[in-house]
Design a protein around this motif. Structure first.
Motif, short mmCIF file in Angstrom:
data_model
loop_
_atom_site.label_atom_id
_atom_site.label_comp_id
_atom_site.label_asym_id
_atom_site.label_seq_id
_atom_site.Cartn_x
_atom_site.Cartn_y
_atom_site.Cartn_z
N LEU A 1 -5.74 -13.64 17.99
CA LEU A 1 -5.03 -13.84 16.73
C LEU A 1 -3.56 -14.20 16.96
N ALA B 1 8.22 -23.77 4.42
CA ALA B 1 7.34 -22.70 3.93
C ALA B 1 8.20 -21.52 3.48
N PRO B 2 7.93 -20.98 2.30
CA PRO B 2 8.79 -19.91 1.79
C PRO B 2 8.72 -18.63 2.59
N ARG B 3 7.70 -18.53 3.41
CA ARG B 3 7.56 -17.32 4.23
C ARG B 3 6.67 -17.66 5.42
N ASN B 4 6.55 -16.71 6.31
CA ASN B 4 5.63 -16.90 7.42
C ASN B 4 4.23 -16.47 6.99
N TYR B 5 3.27 -17.26 7.42
CA TYR B 5 1.88 -16.99 7.03
C TYR B 5 1.09 -16.33 8.15
N TYR B 6 1.77 -15.53 8.93
CA TYR B 6 1.09 -14.83 10.02
C TYR B 6 -0.11 -14.06 9.48
N LEU B 7 -1.15 -14.09 10.25
CA LEU B 7 -2.36 -13.36 9.86
C LEU B 7 -2.40 -12.02 10.58
N THR B 8 -2.85 -11.04 9.87
CA THR B 8 -3.05 -9.72 10.48
C THR B 8 -4.55 -9.51 10.66
N PRO B 9 -4.94 -8.62 11.55
CA PRO B 9 -6.38 -8.38 11.75
C PRO B 9 -7.09 -7.99 10.44
N GLN C 1 -10.77 -8.73 10.85
CA GLN C 1 -10.98 -8.50 12.28
C GLN C 1 -10.57 -7.07 12.60
N GLN D 1 2.89 -24.30 9.63
CA GLN D 1 2.94 -23.74 8.27
C GLN D 1 3.76 -24.60 7.29
N ASP D 2 4.80 -25.27 7.78
CA ASP D 2 5.59 -26.12 6.88
C ASP D 2 4.77 -27.31 6.38
N GLN E 1 -2.00 -19.64 2.34
CA GLN E 1 -2.51 -18.42 2.98
C GLN E 1 -4.03 -18.48 3.13
N TYR F 1 2.06 -26.01 4.03
CA TYR F 1 2.63 -25.61 2.73
C TYR F 1 3.03 -26.85 1.92
N LYS G 1 -11.00 -18.21 10.58
CA LYS G 1 -12.40 -17.79 10.57
C LYS G 1 -13.33 -18.90 11.06
N ILE H 1 0.09 -21.20 13.61
CA ILE H 1 0.55 -21.13 12.21
C ILE H 1 2.04 -21.42 12.13
N PHE I 1 -5.05 -20.83 5.97
CA PHE I 1 -4.91 -20.30 7.32
C PHE I 1 -5.98 -19.25 7.63
N ILE I 2 -6.30 -18.45 6.64
CA ILE I 2 -7.36 -17.45 6.86
C ILE I 2 -8.69 -18.17 7.13
N GLN J 1 -9.06 -4.63 18.54
CA GLN J 1 -9.75 -4.87 19.81
C GLN J 1 -10.10 -3.54 20.46
N ASN K 1 -1.55 -17.28 15.43
CA ASN K 1 -0.30 -17.10 14.69
C ASN K 1 0.80 -18.04 15.21
N MET L 1 -6.37 -9.04 7.45
CA MET L 1 -6.50 -10.23 6.59
C MET L 1 -7.72 -11.06 6.96
N VAL L 2 -8.04 -11.09 8.21
CA VAL L 2 -9.18 -11.91 8.64
C VAL L 2 -10.42 -11.06 8.90
#
Lengths: 262, 198
Positions: B15, A59-67, A72, B26-27, B48, B30, B56, B22, B51-52, A75, B19, A69-70
């Motif tokens: 979350l 994967a070219p980058r990490n696809y971490y999600l932020t609150p 959310q 993710q590899d 992306q 992708y 959800k 993920i 994953f979103i 808390q 993560n 983005m979803v």
């Protein structure tokens, strides 16, 4: 579906080990008998091997999600329900205090004030005859005393000064409870005989009227003081609760808007 | 922490736990997107989005293979991306060299530990395979990527695309046959052991 296509499917599934026992035996027999089919099978196996050896991409980058983005929200803090509850509870207490203040406290606090006013008015009424007597006694004194003073030397040949002293001593004797009584400032010379008993009874009444209201007024004053202090503390409590309601309410609204419902 | 626990935590809105999932997947996700779509930017977007969407809808995950569940989501994202492309076709930006000419093989994505020759050969092979994959219809491509690239069995692949086992078997056989024909044109790129008889 042609026989070729059917055989192709079977060989492809045979490569993946997805055939049943009977189907596997059938295709193995066919592969032994048919050279073309066997060649096809080998080519398909190599193709499959090439595809399976396709280099895996990272994967070219990490696809971490932020609150965000979803969608959310953050808390809410753990104290959020407490804040909400505290706000509601403080508001309830405040309402109860106001209600109590409005409907109950005024009666208990106003009663002593009213009774003090009544007591004061009673005292004033009690003092009124004395004042009246003084008012009545002082101006006509010279008029009344004149004949008496004139008669006195004739009948008993008493000097006016001696009569006055006697009257004073009598009146003092008649009022032992008052410790010498309350001597009149300007006793009328001709009044001493008629008014000596009346003056004594008046002084007794006066003593009764003044001693009882004094004691009760002291009690009432104390009660009024207590009520004033109570009222003072109530105001502090109300103000404190109001502050708590506002602060906790604002905090709850802030967290609700920021984080949404918990 | 094991995967089941992470999934459970994610289902409760954690979350951070998702993560971590993920990071583990993710590899693969992708790769699926790239093999189906054939270009990095679209694959990146689809990954992306997948994953979103997965986060959800994670409460709808009822157990089984999490990998298959994720691949199903990314495959659907790829279908969406392909439909979008059909509606609004765009010309992808190809990398260019110093002279301004297009570079046919994006060598920079290869493993930096390899020798330059191996690197080039590997990249060209990957490109050849991808070119052959791109010639397949979407439905065939998805199945061959699921089974031969991702290593899913027929049942998992059937779950991913929501079709019966027979459809998987049929599409996979045809896809392989077309891949065989296509790869014969790139035989010189293949390692000797994998070269197909022409």
């Amino acid at each position: 579906m042609s026989k070729l296509e059917r055989n192709l499917e079977t060989i492809s599934a045979y490569l993946d080990g997805e055939l049943t026992g009977h189907e596997r035996e059938q295709i193995e027999r066919l592969l032994q008998e048919d050279d073309n089919l066997r060649e096809w099978y080998q080519e398909l196996m190599r193709t499959r091997s090439v595809i399976r050896n396709t280099p895996a991409l990272r994967a070219p980058r990490n696809y971490y999600l932020t609150p965000e983005m979803v969608g959310q929200k953050e808390q809410p803090p753990r104290a959020f329900p407490i804040l909400r509850f505290a706000s509601a509870f403080a508001a309830l207490l405040l309402v109860l205090l106001f209600l109590g203040d409005y409907f109950i406290i005024p009666r208990t606090t106003m009663a002593p004030l009213m009774s003090v006013q009544i007591a004061e008015s009673v005292q004033l009424e009690a003092e009124a005859p004395e004042v009246e007597a003084e008012v009545l006694a002082s101006p006509p004194a010279p008029a009344l005393s004149e004949p008496l003073m004139q008669e006195a030397p004739v009948e008993g040949e008493f000097a006016p000064e001696a009569a006055v002293e006697e009257n004073i001593s009598r009146s003092m004797d008649l009022d032992p409870t008052m410790g010498g009584g309350f001597p009149r400032q300007t006793p009328a010379p001709g009044e001493e005989v008629e008014d000596s008993f009346g003056a004594a009874t008046e002084e007794m009444d006066e003593a009764e009227l003044t001693s009882e209201p004094e004691a009760s007024s002291k009690l009432l004053e104390e009660e009024v003081q207590r009520n004033i202090i109570l009222r003072y503390y109530l105001r502090i409590a109300e103000f404190s609760l109001l502050v708590i309601v506002i602060l906790t309410g604002l905090a709850a609204i802030y967290f609700f808007r920021r984080t949404g419902p918990p | 922490m094991d995967e089941a626990q992470l999934i459970l935590d994610a289902q409760h809105g954690d979350l951070d736990a998702f993560n971590r999932l993920i990071l583990a997947y993710q590899d693969r996700v992708y790769n699926q997107a790239f093999r189906v779509l054939g270009e990095t930017q679209s694959a990146d977007d689809a990954t992306q989005e997948a994953f979103i969407s997965a986060y959800k809808n994670i409460r709808s995950f009822r157990g089984g293979s999490f990998r298959a569940w994720l691949l199903r989501i990314v495959t659907n994202a790829c279908y969406d991306e392909l439909r979008r492309k059909k509606r609004r076709p765009t010309t992808p930006l190809e990398p260019v060299d110093d002279a301004g000419d297009e570079i046919e093989s994006p060598h920079w994505i290869a493993d930096p530990g390899e020798s330059p020759e191996d690197k080039i050969a590997r990249a060209e092979l990957a490109e050849a395979i991808q070119a052959c994959l791109n010639q397949l219809t979407e439905d065939f491509r998805v199945v061959v990527v699921l089974v031969d690239v991702q290593g899913l069995d027929y049942l998992e692949a059937a779950q991913v695309i929501g079709k019966p086992l027979g459809t998987i078997k049929s599409r996979l056989a045809r896809a392989r046959n077309r891949m065989k024909e296509c790869l014969q044109g790139f035989w010189e790129l293949l390692p000797h052991s994998m070269r197909l008889d022409t």
